[in-house]
Design a protein around this motif. Sequence first.
Motif, PDB file in Angstrom:
ATOM      1  N   HIS A  87       0.842  -1.202   0.000  1.00 43.99           N
ATOM      2  CA  HIS A  87       0.000   0.000   0.000  1.00 43.99           C
ATOM      3  C   HIS A  87       0.875   1.250   0.000  1.00 43.99           C
ATOM      4  O   HIS A  87       1.921   1.282   0.635  1.00 43.99           O
ATOM      5  CB  HIS A  87      -0.901  -0.025   1.235  1.00 43.99           C
ATOM      6  N   HIS A  89       0.785   4.741   1.140  1.00 45.13           N
ATOM      7  CA  HIS A  89       0.003   5.511   2.112  1.00 45.13           C
ATOM      8  C   HIS A  89      -0.009   7.005   1.778  1.00 45.13           C
ATOM      9  O   HIS A  89       1.033   7.635   1.726  1.00 45.13           O
ATOM     10  CB  HIS A  89       0.577   5.260   3.511  1.00 45.13           C
ATOM     11  N   GLY A  90      -1.217   7.528   1.598  1.00 44.83           N
ATOM     12  CA  GLY A  90      -1.400   8.964   1.375  1.00 44.83           C
ATOM     13  C   GLY A  90      -1.455   9.363  -0.086  1.00 44.83           C
ATOM     14  O   GLY A  90      -1.821  10.486  -0.402  1.00 44.83           O
ATOM     15  N   HIS A 396      -7.306   6.725   9.516  1.00 42.61           N
ATOM     16  CA  HIS A 396      -6.714   6.918   8.182  1.00 42.61           C
ATOM     17  C   HIS A 396      -7.710   6.532   7.100  1.00 42.61           C
ATOM     18  O   HIS A 396      -8.389   5.512   7.204  1.00 42.61           O
ATOM     19  CB  HIS A 396      -5.454   6.048   8.086  1.00 42.61           C
ATOM     20  N   HIS A 398      -7.935   5.947   2.885  1.00 41.97           N
ATOM     21  CA  HIS A 398      -7.184   5.786   1.636  1.00 41.97           C
ATOM     22  C   HIS A 398      -7.817   6.618   0.512  1.00 41.97           C
ATOM     23  O   HIS A 398      -9.014   6.901   0.541  1.00 41.97           O
ATOM     24  CB  HIS A 398      -7.223   4.322   1.183  1.00 41.97           C
TER      25      HIS A 398
END
Length: 461
Positions: A87, A89-90, A396, A398
């Motif tokens: 993944h 992230h961000g 969080h 995605h």
Amino acid sequence: MNRRDVLVSSGAMLGVSCLGGAGYAVATASPGQNLKIQTARYQFRENITEGLVSLSPDSAPPVLYGTQDEPLDLTVSNTLDEYTAMHWHGIRLPNEMDGVPYLTQVPIGGGDSFRYRFTPPDAGTYWYHPHCMTMTQMARGLTGVLVIREREDPGFDGDQAINLKDFRLSNDDALGKAYSLRKAARGGTLGNVMTANWQQAPVYDHPAGGVVRLRVANTDTTRIYRIWLTSADTRVIAWDGHPLLEPVGLPTEQVPMALGPGQRADFAVAMPSAEGRRVQLMAKSVKGPKIMAGLRAVGSGPKRDLNTLKSLPHNPVAEPNLTGAETHEFVFGWSPDGTAPDNGFCGNLGKNFWSINREAWPGDNAKGTGPLAQLKLGRSYVLRLRNESPNLHPIHLHGLTFKPIRSNKRKILANWTDTALLLKDEVIDVAVVADNPGDWAFHCHVIEHQKTGLSGYLRVE
Ligand code: C2O
Ligand code: CU
Ligand code: CU
């Protein structure tokens, strides 16, 4: 090469390289990069620690580099004998490149690989980690910084990424169990060796008098790092990847910056002009203030004024229009149900301790469960994040970038982010434009919480 291959490779001027130092001209022409997930060994302390996971046999996962609006092409191959998925992230990317097992892709088995191709629309400091066997593979080391460079050189004299992460080691430096169920049901299990780029207080050389961009990423599974710098001649310039919309005060030992798991902060650091002088990155630890990393001035030069720095160009994140925007509320709390469903190939702690809207969610295997909310493509929404527990939760999302707009507990800064750190009993409203279609994982980034109920997804269509 056929025409398509030529297009693919010439389009991929991506500049993924492992060069961590200063300098901007590292745009390597390359058809892509192969990232090989493998077991690693490394000496953190006295003895070598075996059984780590990295992208090389004997070092921390490298800083990966890309450039805003230029394609990245990363083939992740898995040499472990367990499943994985990577993944980013961000990064706002197409849903099928998001690396979430079952939700966006089939997990990558041992001996298999997956080619991730996406064009990051935003510059800044991001990171990568597995989203399958997340608890164990991250605890064993598989987390790294992903730097997306601005299209135009923002004019720093140095660039330094710091990956903050704990390891849990026994007295003889063997990897310990990454978590305990008792702690998973509370704040999560802390490591006992805090590291920066897997090292103890590494020192990085940068030009005396220059301005260094220091990128700090908390990639730990659990710890909220509380950090500050030893020089006041510094400035916070970006938060969770994005240039600031509202100023973030300079953290100090008395009032450190709380960086939750998954979060990043970028600093501009004016290096001392005298050779050998250092600026230290500090963090709170049980034993008191701890030096995490140092920036050491080399050479000599007049000290550059931070005011000569041009401000970072803003990323093209759409501004939510809150007139008439619908609110969706999400309640994070204990789980009413302690049993955990079968979790496919991506690991499971065997228990549910946590819930979203009073239901436990199945972590890295959302197959067969519905979305927590359905958002219409292109509309603005308010997401109300309500913590009904005494523990802190870095929540969080995605695929979308959001902005905190109010809190019941404190004055909150409206800076773009992908991870909101909820304090005890805090309610934070965040605003978002649902402009990226797909099923987007939505979870607590304390991985023990994520894996024991606190992980669902939002559907944008
Ligand atoms: Cu940093 Cu769902 O992840
Ligand atoms: Cu993410
Ligand atoms: Cu949590």
